[in-house]
Design a protein around this motif. Structure first.
Motif, PDB file in Angstrom:
ATOM      1  N   GLU A  42      21.204 -47.343 -47.514  1.00 27.13           N
ATOM      2  CA  GLU A  42      20.447 -48.402 -46.853  1.00 27.13           C
ATOM      3  C   GLU A  42      19.641 -49.229 -47.845  1.00 27.13           C
ATOM      4  OE1 GLU A  42      20.547 -49.144 -43.316  1.00 27.13           O
ATOM      5  OE2 GLU A  42      22.323 -48.005 -43.827  1.00 27.13           O
ATOM      6  N   ILE A  43      19.038 -48.582 -48.823  1.00 28.48           N
ATOM      7  CA  ILE A  43      18.267 -49.364 -49.791  1.00 28.48           C
ATOM      8  C   ILE A  43      19.170 -50.318 -50.559  1.00 28.48           C
ATOM      9  CG2 ILE A  43      18.382 -47.639 -51.643  1.00 28.48           C
ATOM     10  CD1 ILE A  43      15.549 -48.476 -52.420  1.00 28.48           C
ATOM     11  N   ALA A  44      20.360 -49.864 -50.922  1.00 26.89           N
ATOM     12  CA  ALA A  44      21.290 -50.737 -51.649  1.00 26.89           C
ATOM     13  C   ALA A  44      21.730 -51.903 -50.778  1.00 26.89           C
ATOM     14  CB  ALA A  44      22.499 -49.930 -52.113  1.00 26.89           C
ATOM     15  N   LYS A  45      21.958 -51.622 -49.512  1.00 23.37           N
ATOM     16  CA  LYS A  45      22.424 -52.657 -48.576  1.00 23.37           C
ATOM     17  C   LYS A  45      21.415 -53.790 -48.455  1.00 23.37           C
ATOM     18  CE  LYS A  45      23.964 -50.907 -44.799  1.00 23.37           C
ATOM     19  NZ  LYS A  45      23.958 -50.235 -43.479  1.00 23.37           N
ATOM     20  N   PHE A  46      20.156 -53.454 -48.308  1.00 19.09           N
ATOM     21  CA  PHE A  46      19.166 -54.485 -48.066  1.00 19.09           C
ATOM     22  C   PHE A  46      18.584 -55.071 -49.346  1.00 19.09           C
ATOM     23  CE2 PHE A  46      19.533 -52.376 -44.017  1.00 19.09           C
ATOM     24  CZ  PHE A  46      19.678 -53.472 -43.179  1.00 19.09           C
ATOM     25  N   ASP A  47      18.607 -54.323 -50.416  1.00 20.90           N
ATOM     26  CA  ASP A  47      18.248 -54.920 -51.696  1.00 20.90           C
ATOM     27  C   ASP A  47      19.225 -56.031 -52.068  1.00 20.90           C
ATOM     28  OD1 ASP A  47      15.886 -53.765 -52.458  1.00 20.90           O
ATOM     29  OD2 ASP A  47      16.797 -52.148 -53.621  1.00 20.90           O
ATOM     30  N   ALA A  48      20.492 -55.864 -51.683  1.00 14.29           N
ATOM     31  CA  ALA A  48      21.500 -56.883 -51.993  1.00 14.29           C
ATOM     32  C   ALA A  48      21.227 -58.196 -51.274  1.00 14.29           C
ATOM     33  CB  ALA A  48      22.884 -56.363 -51.624  1.00 14.29           C
ATOM     34  N   LEU A  49      20.456 -58.143 -50.194  1.00 15.16           N
ATOM     35  CA  LEU A  49      20.148 -59.346 -49.419  1.00 15.16           C
ATOM     36  C   LEU A  49      18.824 -59.991 -49.828  1.00 15.16           C
ATOM     37  CD1 LEU A  49      21.066 -57.939 -45.890  1.00 15.16           C
ATOM     38  CD2 LEU A  49      22.471 -59.422 -47.329  1.00 15.16           C
ATOM     39  N   ALA A  50      18.113 -59.385 -50.778  1.00 17.13           N
ATOM     40  CA  ALA A  50      16.747 -59.797 -51.072  1.00 17.13           C
ATOM     41  C   ALA A  50      16.615 -61.267 -51.430  1.00 17.13           C
ATOM     42  CB  ALA A  50      16.183 -58.931 -52.200  1.00 17.13           C
ATOM     43  N   ALA A  51      17.515 -61.772 -52.252  1.00 15.48           N
ATOM     44  CA  ALA A  51      17.384 -63.146 -52.740  1.00 15.48           C
ATOM     45  C   ALA A  51      17.532 -64.176 -51.620  1.00 15.48           C
ATOM     46  CB  ALA A  51      18.424 -63.415 -53.825  1.00 15.48           C
ATOM     47  N   ASP A  52      18.218 -63.803 -50.538  1.00 15.08           N
ATOM     48  CA  ASP A  52      18.486 -64.749 -49.446  1.00 15.08           C
ATOM     49  C   ASP A  52      17.642 -64.466 -48.206  1.00 15.08           C
ATOM     50  OD1 ASP A  52      20.545 -66.092 -50.885  1.00 15.08           O
ATOM     51  OD2 ASP A  52      21.884 -64.419 -50.443  1.00 15.08           O
ATOM     52  N   TRP A  53      16.698 -63.549 -48.300  1.00 12.59           N
ATOM     53  CA  TRP A  53      15.962 -63.090 -47.124  1.00 12.59           C
ATOM     54  C   TRP A  53      15.212 -64.234 -46.439  1.00 12.59           C
ATOM     55  CZ3 TRP A  53      15.768 -57.451 -46.961  1.00 12.59           C
ATOM     56  CH2 TRP A  53      15.255 -56.951 -45.756  1.00 12.59           C
ATOM     57  N   TRP A  54      14.653 -65.140 -47.228  1.00 12.68           N
ATOM     58  CA  TRP A  54      13.835 -66.201 -46.652  1.00 12.68           C
ATOM     59  C   TRP A  54      14.627 -67.462 -46.323  1.00 12.68           C
ATOM     60  CZ3 TRP A  54       9.073 -66.142 -44.642  1.00 12.68           C
ATOM     61  CH2 TRP A  54       8.288 -65.015 -44.879  1.00 12.68           C
ATOM     62  N   ASP A  55      15.938 -67.437 -46.468  1.00 11.92           N
ATOM     63  CA  ASP A  55      16.782 -68.577 -46.113  1.00 11.92           C
ATOM     64  C   ASP A  55      17.075 -68.520 -44.616  1.00 11.92           C
ATOM     65  OD1 ASP A  55      18.666 -70.540 -45.733  1.00 11.92           O
ATOM     66  OD2 ASP A  55      20.094 -69.758 -47.204  1.00 11.92           O
ATOM     67  N   PRO A  56      16.549 -69.452 -43.825  1.00 16.12           N
ATOM     68  CA  PRO A  56      16.741 -69.380 -42.374  1.00 16.12           C
ATOM     69  C   PRO A  56      18.189 -69.573 -41.943  1.00 16.12           C
ATOM     70  CG  PRO A  56      15.700 -71.449 -42.962  1.00 16.12           C
ATOM     71  CD  PRO A  56      15.714 -70.605 -44.215  1.00 16.12           C
ATOM     72  N   ARG A  57      19.047 -70.015 -42.859  1.00 14.04           N
ATOM     73  CA  ARG A  57      20.475 -70.144 -42.545  1.00 14.04           C
ATOM     74  C   ARG A  57      21.312 -69.119 -43.301  1.00 14.04           C
ATOM     75  NH1 ARG A  57      18.366 -75.183 -42.708  1.00 14.04           N
ATOM     76  NH2 ARG A  57      18.766 -75.403 -44.943  1.00 14.04           N
ATOM     77  N   GLY A  58      20.648 -68.170 -43.940  1.00 16.07           N
ATOM     78  CA  GLY A  58      21.327 -67.136 -44.705  1.00 16.07           C
ATOM     79  C   GLY A  58      21.613 -65.907 -43.865  1.00 16.07           C
ATOM     80  N   PRO A  59      21.818 -64.760 -44.531  1.00 18.62           N
ATOM     81  CA  PRO A  59      22.181 -63.543 -43.802  1.00 18.62           C
ATOM     82  C   PRO A  59      21.082 -63.018 -42.881  1.00 18.62           C
ATOM     83  CG  PRO A  59      21.799 -63.087 -46.140  1.00 18.62           C
ATOM     84  CD  PRO A  59      21.842 -64.573 -45.988  1.00 18.62           C
ATOM     85  N   MET A  60      19.839 -63.456 -43.073  1.00 12.43           N
ATOM     86  CA  MET A  60      18.757 -63.046 -42.190  1.00 12.43           C
ATOM     87  C   MET A  60      18.472 -64.090 -41.106  1.00 12.43           C
ATOM     88  SD  MET A  60      18.023 -60.085 -43.060  1.00 12.43           S
ATOM     89  CE  MET A  60      18.266 -58.954 -44.434  1.00 12.43           C
ATOM     90  N   ALA A  61      19.409 -64.982 -40.879  1.00  8.11           N
ATOM     91  CA  ALA A  61      19.226 -66.018 -39.859  1.00  8.11           C
ATOM     92  C   ALA A  61      18.855 -65.440 -38.488  1.00  8.11           C
ATOM     93  CB  ALA A  61      20.484 -66.883 -39.754  1.00  8.11           C
ATOM     94  N   PRO A  62      19.475 -64.340 -38.039  1.00  7.03           N
ATOM     95  CA  PRO A  62      19.060 -63.790 -36.741  1.00  7.03           C
ATOM     96  C   PRO A  62      17.585 -63.393 -36.697  1.00  7.03           C
ATOM     97  CG  PRO A  62      21.176 -62.894 -37.375  1.00  7.03           C
ATOM     98  CD  PRO A  62      20.652 -63.637 -38.567  1.00  7.03           C
ATOM     99  N   LEU A  63      17.066 -62.829 -37.802  1.00  3.58           N
ATOM    100  CA  LEU A  63      15.651 -62.454 -37.828  1.00  3.58           C
ATOM    101  C   LEU A  63      14.753 -63.677 -37.787  1.00  3.58           C
ATOM    102  CD1 LEU A  63      15.255 -59.491 -40.339  1.00  3.58           C
ATOM    103  CD2 LEU A  63      15.424 -59.438 -37.857  1.00  3.58           C
ATOM    104  N   HIS A  64      15.124 -64.721 -38.530  1.00  6.02           N
ATOM    105  CA  HIS A  64      14.350 -65.960 -38.497  1.00  6.02           C
ATOM    106  C   HIS A  64      14.337 -66.536 -37.086  1.00  6.02           C
ATOM    107  CE1 HIS A  64      13.470 -66.748 -42.800  1.00  6.02           C
ATOM    108  NE2 HIS A  64      14.566 -66.019 -43.014  1.00  6.02           N
ATOM    109  N   ALA A  65      15.479 -66.476 -36.405  1.00  4.95           N
ATOM    110  CA  ALA A  65      15.574 -67.052 -35.059  1.00  4.95           C
ATOM    111  C   ALA A  65      14.718 -66.295 -34.056  1.00  4.95           C
ATOM    112  CB  ALA A  65      17.038 -67.072 -34.612  1.00  4.95           C
ATOM    113  N   MET A  66      14.667 -64.971 -34.181  1.00  7.51           N
ATOM    114  CA  MET A  66      13.920 -64.186 -33.197  1.00  7.51           C
ATOM    115  C   MET A  66      12.454 -63.991 -33.574  1.00  7.51           C
ATOM    116  SD  MET A  66      15.049 -60.175 -33.728  1.00  7.51           S
ATOM    117  CE  MET A  66      16.733 -60.502 -33.287  1.00  7.51           C
ATOM    118  N   ASN A  67      12.081 -64.291 -34.815  1.00  5.81           N
ATOM    119  CA  ASN A  67      10.744 -63.949 -35.275  1.00  5.81           C
ATOM    120  C   ASN A  67       9.612 -64.571 -34.454  1.00  5.81           C
ATOM    121  OD1 ASN A  67       9.478 -62.260 -37.288  1.00  5.81           O
ATOM    122  ND2 ASN A  67       8.606 -64.128 -38.142  1.00  5.81           N
TER     123      ASN A  67
END
Length: 237
Positions: free
Chosen positions: A15-40
Motif C-alpha cells: 500500500e505504501i508503494a501504491k500511494f507513494d507512486a501517486l504523490a506527485a499528482d495528488w493535488w492535480d484535480p484532473r489527475g489520479p486523485m480526481a475522485p477525491l477532489h470531486a468529493m472533498n
C-alpha cells in the motif's frame, strides 16, 4: 487516502508503494486523485458538522496522504496533525502546505505507534479499506485511544456491494481510468455494519452515517444512499 507502511501492523508495504507512486499528482484535480477532489467539499462539509466549531480544534488526520482533508481543516482554523506512513505523499503534503501558506504538522507513522497525545477529534478518510482486515480492530482501537473523551472519530470508506464494484472498481479503474488499476480491492471494502461493529468494539458510540453520491452537474452530495461511498461518525464516551 491511505494509512500504509512497511513494518506490518495496520500498514503494508504494497500500500505504501501504491500511494507513494501517486504523490506527485495528488493535488492535480484532473489527475489520479480526481475522485477525491470531486468529493472533498461534500465529505469535508459533513465531517466539519460532526466535529463542531473548528477554530482551535486539535484534529488528527490518520492516513492523510498529501493533505486534501488536512489543509481543508487547517484553512478553517483547526490545528491539524497529518499522519501517514507514505513518505513521498507526506513530502508532497509538506511542499503544498508550504507553498499555500497553510500550517499542518505532518508526521510519518501509524496510529498504533503514536503515544502520549490526545486529540479533540480524529478523522481517517478512505483509509480503512486499505488496512488488512485482521488489523482493523487494532486500527480502530488506536483511533479511539487517540481521541479525548467526548471527541469525535470520523471515517469514510467504500461499501462492499455490487454497485460499488461497478462504480469504484470497474468504472473508476478500468473504464474511466480515474484511478490506476489495482488501487482498490473490492473484497476488502467494509460493509457499514462491519465498520460500525469495529468502532463499537473500540469503545466508541456510533452517532451518524451518511452516503456520498455523485451529482449530475458534477461533484458529490451528502445523501442517505450508503451503497457505494459512506461516512461514519462515532464518539468516545
Amino acid at each position: 487516502m491511505t494509512e500504509t507502511g512497511n513494518r506490518g501492523g495496520t500498514a503494508t508495504a504494497g500500500e505504501i508503494a501504491k500511494f507513494d507512486a501517486l504523490a506527485a499528482d495528488w493535488w492535480d484535480p484532473r489527475g489520479p486523485m480526481a475522485p477525491l477532489h470531486a468529493m472533498n467539499p461534500a465529505r469535508m462539509g459533513w465531517v466539519a458538522r460532526q466535529l463542531g466549531p473548528l477554530d482551535g480544534l486539535r484534529v488528527l488526520d490518520v492516513g492523510c496522504g498529501a493533505g486534501l482533508a488536512a489543509e481543508w481543516l487547517a484553512r478553517r482554523g483547526a490545528r491539524v496533525t497529518g499522519l501517514d506512513a507514505a513518505g513521498a505523499a507526506l513530502e508532497a503534503a509538506r511542499a503544498h502546505a508550504a507553498a499555500s501558506g497553510v500550517v499542518v504538522d505532518y508526521r510519518e507513522g501509524r496510529p498504533e505507534d503514536l503515544s502520549g497525545e490526545a486529540f479533540d477529534a480524529v478523522i481517517s478518510l478512505e483509509v480503512i479499506e486499505h488496512v488488512p482486515p485482521e488489523e482493523r480492530a487494532t486500527f480502530c482501537a488506536a483511533l479511539a485511544r487517540l481521541v479525548r473523551p467526548g471527541g469525535a472519530v470520523v471515517l469514510s470508506t467504500l461499501n462492499r456491494t455490487p454497485r460499488a464494484w461497478v462504480t469504484a472498481k470497474l468504472a473508476a479503474e478500468y473504464l474511466l481510468r480515474w484511478l490506476p488499476v489495482g488501487t482498490h480491492d473490492w473484497r476488502l471494502f467494509p460493509r457499514p455494519a462491519e465498520t460500525a461493529a469495529l468502532l463499537r468494539g473500540a469503545g466508541l458510540f456510533v452517532e451518524d452515517m451518511a452516503g456520498l453520491s455523485p451529482r449530475l452537474g458534477g461533484g458529490f452530495a451528502v445523501t442517505r444512499d450508503i451503497g457505494v461511498n459512506y461516512l461514519v461518525a462515532a464518539r468516545r464516551p
